[in-house]
Design an enzyme around this catalytic site. Structure first.
Site, PDB file in Angstrom:
ATOM      1  N   CYS A 272      26.710 -64.411   6.661  1.00  0.00           N
ATOM      2  CA  CYS A 272      27.672 -64.495   5.809  1.00  0.00           C
ATOM      3  C   CYS A 272      28.990 -64.137   6.546  1.00  0.00           C
ATOM      4  O   CYS A 272      28.817 -63.002   7.541  1.00  0.00           O
ATOM      5  CB  CYS A 272      27.328 -63.584   4.602  1.00  0.00           C
ATOM      6  SG  CYS A 272      26.207 -64.324   3.387  1.00  0.00           S
TER       7      CYS A 272
ATOM      8  N   CYS B 254      28.518 -68.547   3.447  1.00  0.00           N
ATOM      9  CA  CYS B 254      28.525 -67.752   2.465  1.00  0.00           C
ATOM     10  C   CYS B 254      29.588 -66.527   2.770  1.00  0.00           C
ATOM     11  O   CYS B 254      29.748 -66.199   3.947  1.00  0.00           O
ATOM     12  CB  CYS B 254      27.149 -67.031   2.247  1.00  0.00           C
ATOM     13  SG  CYS B 254      26.283 -66.562   3.677  1.00  0.00           S
TER      14      CYS B 254
END
Ligand code: N1C
Length: 263
Positions: A82, A163
């Site tokens: 992420c 993400c």
């Protein structure tokens, strides 16, 4: 011979399959694994090459499908942590210069799959030997050209996997606007970001040093991108000439007036 190079045989308008494609893909595969990407574990480079070859050899180069590339995608995919995904459009050189100098960010070409095929060309031919080294269809020549199907599919997967806070580097010196709906970023990646996983898209809008300031964060094209993403519930912010990247541009143009920051 001369005859083999005659224009009639140049069936397509794009450049042909890269010479030594097999060796280049194998070499890049082994290099990437040797560069200490331990998170990848064991990967079989020969199997990866075989799955790329099987995707296009002996086939009509205009009829590529995502099914053709599915096995390759499965063999080469890996998670991207992420907050690291960095998208781009029309900033190829600069974005890769930056991602190489700041390991906090990963472009598709810094992932295993993108690294192996970046800059290469390939396409099949129904007649022997099954690979066309002379010419391949340009993206505009047909919808399902081998290389375009591959990049669209790889880009879709890269966007789906993103993400946290994600970034995109756009080019504000393009007359048609920094955000173009017809680009892969504008037509594939933007629509495959998952709003449940992506909290924010940060745009870095870079101008070429000494180039025109055709677009900016307050321009129409960014407004368009803003409205698309707001509808999709993804927060969006934009920064003109993001300083860490501009300093990199200036490292290559130290004497340009755009680079004299102390007035
Ligand atoms: O069409 P674009 O840019 O918006 O595509 C860029 C976008 C990036 O965020 C990447 O994740 O889509 C992905 N991508 C690649 O990673 C890539 N590597 C090499 C898309 N295209 C890629 N290429 C080649 O560069 C490909 O041949 C395509 O045509 C260009 C990208 O063109 P662009 O307009 O600068």
């Amino acid at each position: 011979s001369k005859e083999e190079k005659s224009p009639e045989l140049l069936r397509w308008q794009g450049r042909g399959t890269t010479r030594n494609l097999r060796e280049i893909v194998l070499g890049r595969c082994y290099s990437y694994l040797a560069e200490g990407h331990v998170e990848l574990g064991d990967r079989d480079c020969l199997k990866i090459w075989e799955s790329l070859k099987a995707a296009f050899i002996h086939k009509n180069p205009c009829n590529s499908t995502t099914e053709d590339y599915q096995p390759l995608m499965e063999l080469a995919s890996h998670p991207v942590p992420c907050n690291k995904s960095l998208f781009w459009s029309r900033t190829y050189d600069l974005v890769h210069l930056y991602s190489k100098s700041n390991r906090q960010f990963l472009t598709l070409e810094d992932t295993f799959l993108g690294y192996m095929l970046d800059g290469l060309s390939w396409c099949g031919d129904p007649s022997a030997p099954g690979i066309n080294y002379e010419s391949c269809p340009k993206w505009s020549e047909c919808e399902g050209s081998s290389v375009s199907v591959f990049w669209k599919m790889a880009s879709k997967m890269f966007a789906e996997a993103a993400c946290g806070v994600v970034h995109v580097m756009l080019n504000g010196s393009i007359e048609a606007g920094a955000f173009r709906s017809s680009s892969i970023f504008g037509s594939v990646e933007v629509f495959n970001l998952n709003p449940d996983k992506v909290s924010e898209l940060r745009i870095w809008l870079m101008h070429d040093i000494g180039g025109p300031q055709s677009d900016s964060c307050s321009g129409h094209s960014i407004m368009k991108l803003r409205s698309i993403l707001e509808k999709r519930n993804v927060k969006i912010t934009c920064e003109d000439n993001y300083r860490p990247v501009q300093l990199l541009q200036c490292a290559h143009n130290p004497d340009h007036p755009d680079c004299s920051f102390c007035t």
